[in-house]
Structures are given as C-alpha cells and as structure tokens.
Design an enzyme around this catalytic site. Structure first.
Site, mmCIF file in Angstrom:
data_model
loop_
_atom_site.group_PDB
_atom_site.id
_atom_site.type_symbol
_atom_site.label_atom_id
_atom_site.label_comp_id
_atom_site.label_asym_id
_atom_site.label_seq_id
_atom_site.Cartn_x
_atom_site.Cartn_y
_atom_site.Cartn_z
ATOM 1 N N ASP A 13 0.813 -1.223 0.000
ATOM 2 C CA ASP A 13 0.000 0.000 0.000
ATOM 3 C C ASP A 13 0.843 1.268 0.000
ATOM 4 O O ASP A 13 0.434 2.303 0.529
ATOM 5 C CB ASP A 13 -0.967 0.040 1.208
ATOM 6 C CG ASP A 13 -1.796 -1.214 1.302
ATOM 7 O OD1 ASP A 13 -2.251 -1.662 0.245
ATOM 8 O OD2 ASP A 13 -1.974 -1.738 2.405
ATOM 9 N N GLU A 14 2.014 1.211 -0.596
ATOM 10 C CA GLU A 14 2.906 2.379 -0.604
ATOM 11 C C GLU A 14 2.530 3.376 -1.683
ATOM 12 O O GLU A 14 3.001 4.522 -1.668
ATOM 13 C CB GLU A 14 4.363 1.942 -0.833
ATOM 14 C CG GLU A 14 4.953 1.023 0.220
ATOM 15 C CD GLU A 14 4.735 -0.448 -0.119
ATOM 16 O OE1 GLU A 14 3.995 -0.728 -1.090
ATOM 17 O OE2 GLU A 14 5.284 -1.302 0.578
ATOM 18 N N LYS A 16 2.214 1.981 -5.137
ATOM 19 C CA LYS A 16 2.862 1.402 -6.329
ATOM 20 C C LYS A 16 2.053 1.640 -7.594
ATOM 21 O O LYS A 16 2.609 1.839 -8.664
ATOM 22 C CB LYS A 16 3.072 -0.106 -6.145
ATOM 23 C CG LYS A 16 4.116 -0.442 -5.106
ATOM 24 C CD LYS A 16 4.295 -1.940 -4.958
ATOM 25 C CE LYS A 16 3.092 -2.650 -4.382
ATOM 26 N NZ LYS A 16 2.773 -2.297 -2.996
ATOM 27 N N GLY A 40 -4.141 -4.368 -4.408
ATOM 28 C CA GLY A 40 -5.111 -3.378 -4.862
ATOM 29 C C GLY A 40 -4.346 -2.137 -5.240
ATOM 30 O O GLY A 40 -3.754 -1.485 -4.385
ATOM 31 N N HIS A 41 -4.285 -1.845 -6.515
ATOM 32 C CA HIS A 41 -3.522 -0.694 -6.984
ATOM 33 C C HIS A 41 -4.480 0.399 -7.451
ATOM 34 O O HIS A 41 -5.298 0.168 -8.324
ATOM 35 C CB HIS A 41 -2.567 -1.116 -8.118
ATOM 36 C CG HIS A 41 -1.470 -2.010 -7.626
ATOM 37 N ND1 HIS A 41 -0.623 -2.689 -8.455
ATOM 38 C CD2 HIS A 41 -1.089 -2.320 -6.363
ATOM 39 C CE1 HIS A 41 0.234 -3.378 -7.721
ATOM 40 N NE2 HIS A 41 -0.037 -3.181 -6.451
ATOM 41 N N GLN A 223 2.249 -6.072 -3.077
ATOM 42 C CA GLN A 223 2.574 -6.091 -1.631
ATOM 43 C C GLN A 223 3.902 -5.369 -1.378
ATOM 44 O O GLN A 223 4.237 -4.475 -2.134
ATOM 45 C CB GLN A 223 2.588 -7.537 -1.090
ATOM 46 C CG GLN A 223 1.219 -8.190 -1.009
ATOM 47 C CD GLN A 223 0.782 -8.833 -2.301
ATOM 48 O OE1 GLN A 223 1.561 -9.507 -2.943
ATOM 49 N NE2 GLN A 223 -0.452 -8.638 -2.702
HETATM 50 P P1 IMP Z 1 -2.773 -12.661 2.079
HETATM 51 O O1 IMP Z 1 -1.788 -12.188 1.066
HETATM 52 O O2 IMP Z 1 -4.199 -12.382 1.715
HETATM 53 O O3 IMP Z 1 -2.537 -14.096 2.458
HETATM 54 O O4 IMP Z 1 -2.529 -11.815 3.432
HETATM 55 C C1 IMP Z 1 -1.330 -11.957 4.196
HETATM 56 C C2 IMP Z 1 -0.921 -10.617 4.792
HETATM 57 O O5 IMP Z 1 -0.511 -9.743 3.738
HETATM 58 C C3 IMP Z 1 -2.021 -9.863 5.512
HETATM 59 O O6 IMP Z 1 -1.447 -9.124 6.572
HETATM 60 C C4 IMP Z 1 -2.572 -8.912 4.471
HETATM 61 O O7 IMP Z 1 -3.180 -7.780 5.054
HETATM 62 C C5 IMP Z 1 -1.287 -8.545 3.763
HETATM 63 N N1 IMP Z 1 -1.489 -8.127 2.357
HETATM 64 C C6 IMP Z 1 -1.736 -8.916 1.300
HETATM 65 N N2 IMP Z 1 -1.838 -8.187 0.181
HETATM 66 C C7 IMP Z 1 -1.632 -6.914 0.539
HETATM 67 C C8 IMP Z 1 -1.574 -5.685 -0.193
HETATM 68 O O8 IMP Z 1 -1.718 -5.629 -1.423
HETATM 69 N N3 IMP Z 1 -1.335 -4.573 0.546
HETATM 70 C C9 IMP Z 1 -1.115 -4.609 1.881
HETATM 71 N N4 IMP Z 1 -1.156 -5.721 2.602
HETATM 72 C C10 IMP Z 1 -1.406 -6.879 1.934
#
Ligand code: IMP
Length: 435
Positions: A13-14, A16, A40-41, A223
């Site tokens: 969530d920086e 990107k 989510g971009h 991520q």
């Molecule tokens: P998962 O990727 O859904 O398995 O989630 C694992 C961890 O990564 C959790 O803490 C999510 O909130 C975090 N996470 C996954 N995708 C994102 C992203 O795009 N932005 C921020 N955090 C993410």
C-alpha cells in the site's frame, strides 16, 4: 535490456499503482509477476479512479503489452470482472496476455483461507481472504491447477477430482463445512478457461523476446518486502516473494536483465493485518494520518494501521532488494502535521541500539523505536513539480530519508494524480536523443 523492477519497500500500500502508471508511460511492456487479487492498486486519471487487483497498471495505454506472468495466482472470476468493468469505462484489454503456467485460485482456496483464519483465533494473520496462501500451498505441493488446465476438460476434471477428494475431507472433517460440488466447479472453471483462452500464452517467452529487442519492460510488484514469505515479518506475511528477486522467478527472466530496482516508500508507514509494526501510532496522530492519507484497504476496505516512517525498514528494503531508486509517496499528506519523526534505530531492553532490522521475532517484539525529530512544513506542496521549490524543511526530510535508507529518492509524489510527481532523475536509462 532496459528493465525496471518496481516493488513495495514497506508492508504494501505504498502507492505502487501510481508509480507503475507513471513509469508505464515510458515502457513498452508491463508485467505482474507475483501475488494475486490480494493486491489493490489505485490509479487516478483525472476524474476517474481505478482500483486494479490483477490487471497490470499499463492497461491504460492501449499500445503497451500487459502480462500476468506465471508467478501470479489468478482468480479468473476477479480478472474477468475487472476486465468487464474496464471495458465499460472504455479501457480495452486487447493487449493483455495471461501465463499458461499461472496457478488458479479455486473456490476451496478462498473458503480454506477464511476457515483457517477463523481457526487461528488471536493468532490470525489478517489475510485478505482471497485464497492466496492456500493456492500457493497447492503450487508448492505440486497439486495446483494451472491456467493451462482450464483449457483441457479431461485434465481439469481429473485434477479437480483429486483436489476435491482432499479438500472436501478437510472441509467436512476438520472444519465441519459442507463439501464442495465437483461438477458445478468444473463447469464454471471451463467457462472461465474458454473466455481467457485467446489471451493465454507463454508470457516468459514474450517478455524475453521483447527484452532481446531492447524494449523497456516494467515489472510491477505487489505487496511489499516486509510481507515477503522469506524476508518479511514471518508468519505475518503473504505467501509470495514481493522482493525484487520475485520478478525473475515469477516472470521467467534472468537477473542480468534487470537494470534498476525502484522501491516505493510512503513518507510514513502503514500496515494492514496483524504482525509487528515498530513505529505504529496508536492514538490521535495515527488516526490523523489514516484520515488525511485515506488509509483504508483497496481490496478489503480495512482501516490501515499508521505510523512514522521507519528508516530501519527502508534500509532493510534497500539491502534485501538492491534498490537503486526510491519513490517517496504521499509527501503532501505530511503537510501541516507539525514536527515529524523518523525511526533511525531500535532500542533493546538492555539499551543496545540496533540499526539493522532484526531477524528474530522475539527480539522484534522487545524493541522500542528510536526517533529523530525533523521540522515539518505548512505550505501546500501538491502543485509543486520542481524539487527545489519545495519548502526547505520538506527537502530536508527527503534528504534525510535518502541518507538513512542509503538510496536516492528519484521520484516524489505530492498527490494522487499522474502529474503530481516530481522526477529528480531517470529510472529507465534515457534513450539517445530522447527522455
Ligand atoms: P494474504 O496475502 O491475503 O494471504 O494476506 C497476508 C498478509 O498480507 C495480511 O497481513 C494482508 O493484510 C497482507 N497483504 C496482502 N496483500 C496486501 C496488499 O496488497 N497490501 C497490503 N497488505 C497486503
């Protein structure tokens, strides 16, 4: 071979999406190579706000080739819905190609993600519930269903039966859930396969051909490095490799193809989900950052945890991913915030100060952040396009981030729009006689 990898340097969530969109303009090919619809971009183009989960941000330029590479776990329903909504808004996806090797997120992956999270209770990871972990688990276990299987009815039936035998036993015997029906899933996923078929191809071959022709390729990470399965705050991580090396394995290119690596760093820090966050601001200041920065998840809508910029994390990102550039985002959000803090080290209970990110989860749970205070600024910076015109205190903040992180801030965002970007140098090597 002018290739750039763009990754998140914190917990995701920086911003990107904005920088990918900005650099996509200068590229011929944009590649998503890891993660899935957990990402989510957000991209702001004039009055239009687009939220992409799977489609590479280059999609807004019809002449760019956009690839979803084999390292991605693909939820076909999400991809098709995203393409339909883009089409409705006049954005064509004719230049999108999907890897034949990408693993498919199946209904049991989403369901298990949710059931496993609930079973973890207080130790929950806070996943996005998109089935990411269970899908990567099947990939590693060599039992996953790939995009190519959706194009072969017999193969899909056999693999689905094999998978459902195991998943339905898990669902019914461990979680007391109803079993999932093979036939309905088979029909649904064959239909997805038929709709995706024209776009399915060997994306690794395509990207290497383009690189060999000297085209500019942008590898768009999802991520952030602190969520990396190997290098992040395990187990509070995602199940893929957001570090720069993930671009090579996920897209199928050699490391020598990569010219530069851009780490996207927010001017403060956020995190969604559970896990360590040394500079978290639990009180009013944290709420203010969340409110001013609009810090709510693009994928889940969850409120993000907010805190000061952590230079220990930034330095770690530079080291683990060999960042050659930083893109510092949301500098405008800090306007009027009063004095600003940057974390420069972690103090252990015995008074020792760590300046490198600790590997031990136990050590990490015992540290308190050491801060340096910098003067803030009150001037509106959102209209500024030239670094030298920023308030002196904002320039000092940026320079201190560079010093502490150990990489230059080449791009600086002062607002969500594509144009609200200050470029202090080139990320792609300039073309002879051109940009
Ligand atoms: P998962 O990727 O859904 O398995 O989630 C694992 C961890 O990564 C959790 O803490 C999510 O909130 C975090 N996470 C996954 N995708 C994102 C992203 O795009 N932005 C921020 N955090 C993410």
């Amino acid at each position: 071979m002018p290739a750039v990898v763009l990754i998140g340097a914190q917990w995701g969530d920086e911003g990107k999406g904005k920088i990918t969109d900005f650099l996509a303009e200068k590229s011929q090919v944009v590649v998503r190579y890891q993660g899935g619809s957990n990402a989510g971009h957000t991209i702001v183009l004039g009055p239009e706000v687009y939220k992409l989960h799977l489609v590479p941000s280059g999609i807004f330029y019809p002449e760019k080739l956009c690839l979803i590479a084999g390292g991605v776990v693909l939820d076909p329903a999400v991809l098709l819905a995203e393409l339909a909504s883009l089409r409705l808004r006049g954005v064509s996806a004719a230049n999108l190609r999907v890897s034949t090797n990408a693993h498919v997120i199946m209904p049991y992956h989403r369901l298990l993600d949710e059931l496993e999270e609930n079973a973890r209770g207080a130790a929950r990871i806070g996943t996005t519930g998109r089935g990411i972990g269970p899908a990567y688990r099947d990939k590693i276990n060599r039992s996953g269903i790939r995009v190519q299987d959706l194009l072969e009815p017999d193969l899909l039936s056999a693999k689905l039966d094999e998978n459902l035998a195991e998943k339905n036993a898990l669902l019914t015997k461990i979680y007391g859930h109803d079993p999932l029906p093979a036939e309905a899933i088979r029909r649904e996923y064959l239909e997805y396969g038929a709709r995706l078929a024209p776009s399915v191809t060997d994306t690794a071959l395509l990207v290497n051909e383009r690189l060999a022709r000297g085209e500019r390729v942008l590898f768009e990470g999802a991520q952030g490095i602190m969520l990396d399965l190997d290098h992040g705050t395990y187990p509070f991580v995602t199940s893929s490799n957001p570090v720069a090396g993930g671009a090579c394995t996920g897209a199928g290119v050699g490391p020598l193809c990569i010219d530069s690596v851009v780490g996207v760093l927010k001017a403060y820090t956020t995190r969604v989900g559970s896990g360590p966050f040394p500079t978290e601001l639990a009180g009013e200041k944290g709420d203010l950052l969340r409110q001013r920065g609009g810090e709510y998840g693009t994928t889940t809508g969850r409120a993000r945890r907010c805190g000061w910029l952590d230079a220990v994390v930034a330095r770690y990102a530079v080291r683990i991913s060999g960042l050659s550039h930083l893109a510092l985002m949301k500098l405008d959000v800090l306007t009027g915030f009063g004095p600003l803090k940057i974390c420069t080290g972690y103090r252990l209970p015995d008074g020792t100060i760590l300046t490198e990110f600790p590997q031990s989860a136990r050590v990490l749970s015992q540290i308190t952040p050491v801060y340096e205070e910098l003067a803030g600024w009150d001037e509106d910076v959102s209209g500024i396009r030239d670094f030298d015109r920023l308030p002196a205190t904002a320039r000092a903040y940026v320079r201190r981030v560079e010093e502490l992180a150990g990489a230059p801030v080449t791009l600086l965002a002062v607002g969500p729009e594509r144009e609200q970007t200050i470029a202090r140098g080139h990320v792609f090597a300039p073309e002879p006689g051109g940009q």
